[in-house]
Write a protein that holds these residues in place. Structure first.
Motif, short mmCIF file in Angstrom:
data_model
loop_
_atom_site.label_atom_id
_atom_site.label_comp_id
_atom_site.label_asym_id
_atom_site.label_seq_id
_atom_site.Cartn_x
_atom_site.Cartn_y
_atom_site.Cartn_z
N GLU A 81 0.81 -1.39 0.05
CA GLU A 81 0.11 -0.13 0.06
C GLU A 81 0.78 1.16 0.10
OE1 GLU A 81 -3.92 -1.19 0.09
OE2 GLU A 81 -2.15 -2.17 -0.85
N ILE A 82 1.85 1.33 0.60
CA ILE A 82 2.70 2.47 0.83
C ILE A 82 3.44 2.66 -0.63
CG2 ILE A 82 4.90 0.98 1.52
CD1 ILE A 82 3.89 4.89 2.58
N GLY A 83 3.82 1.54 -1.34
CA GLY A 83 4.30 1.95 -2.75
C GLY A 83 3.39 2.41 -3.63
N GLN A 84 2.05 2.15 -3.50
CA GLN A 84 0.87 3.04 -4.01
C GLN A 84 0.89 4.43 -3.69
OE1 GLN A 84 -0.22 1.03 -6.54
NE2 GLN A 84 1.18 -0.62 -5.74
N TRP A 85 0.69 4.48 -2.41
CA TRP A 85 1.00 6.22 -2.19
C TRP A 85 2.18 6.74 -3.00
CZ3 TRP A 85 -2.82 8.73 -0.22
CH2 TRP A 85 -3.90 8.23 0.44
N ALA A 86 3.02 6.14 -2.92
CA ALA A 86 4.33 6.77 -3.48
C ALA A 86 4.26 6.85 -5.00
CB ALA A 86 5.57 5.97 -3.42
N GLN A 87 3.46 6.03 -5.68
CA GLN A 87 3.26 5.92 -6.94
C GLN A 87 2.35 7.27 -7.40
OE1 GLN A 87 3.83 1.31 -7.69
NE2 GLN A 87 2.45 2.11 -9.14
N ALA A 88 1.42 7.24 -6.60
CA ALA A 88 0.32 8.30 -6.80
C ALA A 88 0.96 9.79 -6.43
CB ALA A 88 -0.88 8.12 -5.90
N ILE A 135 3.65 5.48 10.11
CA ILE A 135 2.41 5.77 9.18
C ILE A 135 1.35 4.90 9.74
CG2 ILE A 135 3.66 6.33 7.22
CD1 ILE A 135 2.76 3.46 5.98
N PRO A 136 0.19 5.36 9.42
CA PRO A 136 -1.17 4.79 9.84
C PRO A 136 -1.48 3.68 8.75
CG PRO A 136 -1.80 6.84 8.78
CD PRO A 136 -0.21 7.01 9.23
N SER A 137 -2.18 2.46 9.36
CA SER A 137 -2.48 1.50 8.48
C SER A 137 -3.62 1.85 7.42
CB SER A 137 -2.74 0.24 9.08
OG SER A 137 -2.81 -0.96 8.41
N LEU A 138 -3.10 2.43 6.19
CA LEU A 138 -4.36 2.93 5.30
C LEU A 138 -4.11 2.17 4.01
CD1 LEU A 138 -3.16 6.71 5.18
CD2 LEU A 138 -4.99 5.77 6.51
N ALA A 139 -5.22 1.95 3.51
CA ALA A 139 -5.58 1.41 2.11
C ALA A 139 -4.90 2.11 1.14
CB ALA A 139 -7.02 1.24 1.90
N ALA A 140 -4.38 1.67 0.06
CA ALA A 140 -3.83 2.40 -1.05
C ALA A 140 -4.95 3.47 -1.69
CB ALA A 140 -3.59 1.35 -2.16
N PRO A 141 -4.43 4.43 -1.98
CA PRO A 141 -5.37 5.67 -2.69
C PRO A 141 -6.42 4.89 -3.91
CG PRO A 141 -3.23 5.91 -3.51
CD PRO A 141 -3.22 4.72 -2.55
N ASN A 142 -7.63 4.98 -3.89
CA ASN A 142 -8.52 4.74 -4.92
C ASN A 142 -9.18 6.07 -5.60
OD1 ASN A 142 -10.37 3.31 -6.45
ND2 ASN A 142 -11.92 2.83 -5.01
N LEU A 143 -8.61 6.03 -6.88
CA LEU A 143 -8.88 7.39 -7.76
C LEU A 143 -9.89 7.01 -8.75
CD1 LEU A 143 -5.32 8.78 -7.79
CD2 LEU A 143 -6.88 8.94 -6.08
N ASN A 144 -10.34 5.56 -8.70
CA ASN A 144 -11.55 5.42 -9.65
C ASN A 144 -12.42 4.82 -8.90
OD1 ASN A 144 -10.44 5.68 -12.66
ND2 ASN A 144 -8.73 4.90 -11.19
#
Length: 547
Positions: free
Chosen positions: A393-400, A537-546
């Motif tokens: 999930e942190i990798g997805q935040w970084a990509q975003a 960091i808090p345990s967050l889901a990856a960002p969902n932009l769709n």
């Protein structure tokens, strides 16, 4: 004309090293072992640099990153048996990234095969399902030509991985006093003539559509590849989108692209596989009436597309991607009718919620969106900076949230743990440029010992670990699919990974307050060491932009 030598007889290992030099090999990523010691000996004074890792998979990951950043073939050299087996999983990551990597593995002696030789294993068979080609050298005369063939195959068509096993008795044997080496053409990738009539047909169908799109695959996601795609979009006036994420059309770095993809009436798959990343070309990801065109170097992929898309695939062509892009640029004509459509597509890709600007986390934690807004300044400080995003999930935040001239992600394979060896290879290739690698606390455990490798070879980088004491990608699946009460097996400890980095000789700091993040990053960069920022960091889901 072949090169011939009349000097004293040489070992097979000496000849294979001469062949490396003919191929322009400058760096080999390796882990020592019994079956490859003759090659180590032959490499002394060759001018070829050895980067000696702590795990065979890390050697392959480094060769993969090296290939993606340089465009050259990456070479990993490992020993036979268990060493070879250790390298295989990393080979899959390189394969799915369409990265030209050659895995050379030592092997039990030919003379002892079938007799219970030390670490005897059917190595070529083990690698075959993953590699474009995989074989065992079976004669000393073939050694240099086997390597030349491996280079040619790795670069031809869709770039990919090749495996070559070399028995130790061939490396130790004496090569004939008069021997031949490959010529330059033996290393070249195979080329096919471009079908210009088909190019014209493709352009005609594309420009007859109202909302055409061009999708490309991992091969074109290097810095130079993306520049070429920009030229293609400018030449045709049609949006060109690169894809390389295991989350496919839902890749957070593509914003809300999935929403505009579902509006397109014609899609050209330009070296882009029709696979899970594009929902196999089916509705609702695509209109039921969407037409598909395909240009691909692999006849197997063309056959698969015909089965999955059926009548929606109106035209397909087998051809190499980069020459075909150049032909499309040359033969195409900018269509200004698509300017509004291009703007809509790129606006969707750039979309990020305004709420991220004010996102907050509870005391003692840092929100990823706010953290990366600060870290972007590090990547903006140099024209050749590198961003590395590991999985989770942190990798997805970084990509975003982050962007850089060069980007390496875990890729379509979806494997995790390659971030640290990727960072070391990037530091080797882009000496002096900031290397920012983002990974989760789970991923860190795979190859943390490679911090030692980076220290030994003076390869600095900035490693940001999003520490939520959890295998969070899987935890989020459990929450979504089974509910909080049935979430299990994903807990980790809030370990001080900065202490681990210092233990290996690197720099380390822990951050649990946004105000302390950028100063900590600056100290890490100033250290000129492999540096780890343990960011809570808090345990967050990856960002969902769709949504």
């Amino acid at each position: 004309m072949s090169l011939t030598s009349n000097v004293i007889s040489k070992r097979g290992a000496d000849v294979i090293v001469e062949t490396f030099k003919l191929a322009g090999v400058k760096t080999i990523f390796t882990l020592s072992g019994n079956h490859i010691m003759p090659i180590f000996d032959a490499l002394i004074d060759s001018g070829i640099r050895l980067i000696h890792t702590r795990h065979e998979a890390a050697a392959v990951h480094m060769a993969d990153a090296y290939a993606r950043l340089t465009g050259e073939v990456g070479i990993a050299l490992v020993t036979g048996g268990p060493g070879h087996a250790n390298a295989i999983s990393a080979l899959y990551t390189a394969k799915m990234a369409e990265s030209p990597v050659i895995l050379i593995s030592g092997h039990a002696p030919l003379s002892q095969l079938g007799k219970g030789a030390f670490q005897e294993m059917e190595q070529a068979e083990l690698a075959k399902p993953i590699a474009k080609a995989s074989w065992l050298s079976n004669s000393i005369d073939s050694l240099p030509f086997d390597f030349a063939k491996a280079v040619s195959i790795a670069k031809s068509g869709r770039p990919g991985v090749v495996h070559l096993s070399i028995p130790i008795d061939l490396l130790e044997a004496q090569y004939p006093p008069t021997f031949k080496l490959p010529t330059e053409k033996d290393f070249l990738s195979a080329k096919e003539a471009l079908p210009k009539d088909i190019i014209q047909n493709i352009l005609q169908v594309l420009t007859s559509a109202k909302k055409p799109l061009i999708l490309t695959g991992p091969q074109m996601q290097s810095k130079s590849g993306r520049l070429q795609l920009t030229r293609l979009e400018k030449a045709l006036g049609i949006p060109v989108i690169g894809m390389e994420s295991p989350r496919g059309i839902l890749d957070p770095s593509l914003g809300s692209f999935a929403q505009v993809l579902a509006q397109s009436d014609c899609v050209l798959l330009l070296g882009k596989k029709i696979d899970f990343t594009v929902k196999f070309g089916q509705s609702p990801a695509f209109l039921d009436t969407c037409q598909f065109l395909q240009i691909d170097p692999d006849p197997v992929e063309i056959k698969k597309a015909k089965v999955m898309l059926d009548q929606k695939l109106v035209l397909s062509c087998q051809a190499e991607v980069i020459p075909m892009i150049e032909a499309l640029i040359e033969m195409g004509k900018t269509n200004h009718a698509y300017e509004d459509w291009c703007a809509i597509v790129h606006q969707a890709i750039k979309y990020r919620p305004e709420s991220w600007l004010t996102a907050s986390a509870s005391q003692g934690f840092v929100h990823p969106a706010k953290a990366f807004a600060q870290i972007q300044s590090v990547l903006d400080s140099h024209p050749d900076s590198v961003l590395i995003c590991d999985g989770g999930e942190i990798g997805q935040w970084a990509q975003a949230c982050l962007h850089a001239p060069h980007r390496i992600i875990n890729g379509v394979a979806g494997a995790i743990g390659a971030g640290i060896p990727f960072a070391a290879a990037a530091s080797l290739v882009k000496d002096g440029a900031p290397i920012v690698a983002v990974m989760g606390d789970g991923s860190f455990g795979f190859h943390c010992a490679e911090i030692d490798t980076a220290v030994r070879y003076d390869l600095p980088y900035l490693l940001i670990i999003g520490n939520d004491a959890c295998w969070n990608a899987e935890h989020q699946i459990q929450l979504r699919e089974y509910g909080k009460d049935r979430a299990t097996g994903c807990d980790l400890l809030p370990t001080r990974y900065d202490d681990v980095a210092r233990g290996f000789g690197g720099h380390g700091e822990s951050v649990n307050d946004l105000a302390n993040l950028l100063p900590a990053c600056q100290r890490a960069l100033d250290s000129q060491l492999p540096a780890c920022i343990n960011m809570m960091i808090p345990s967050l889901a990856a960002p969902n932009l769709n949504p």
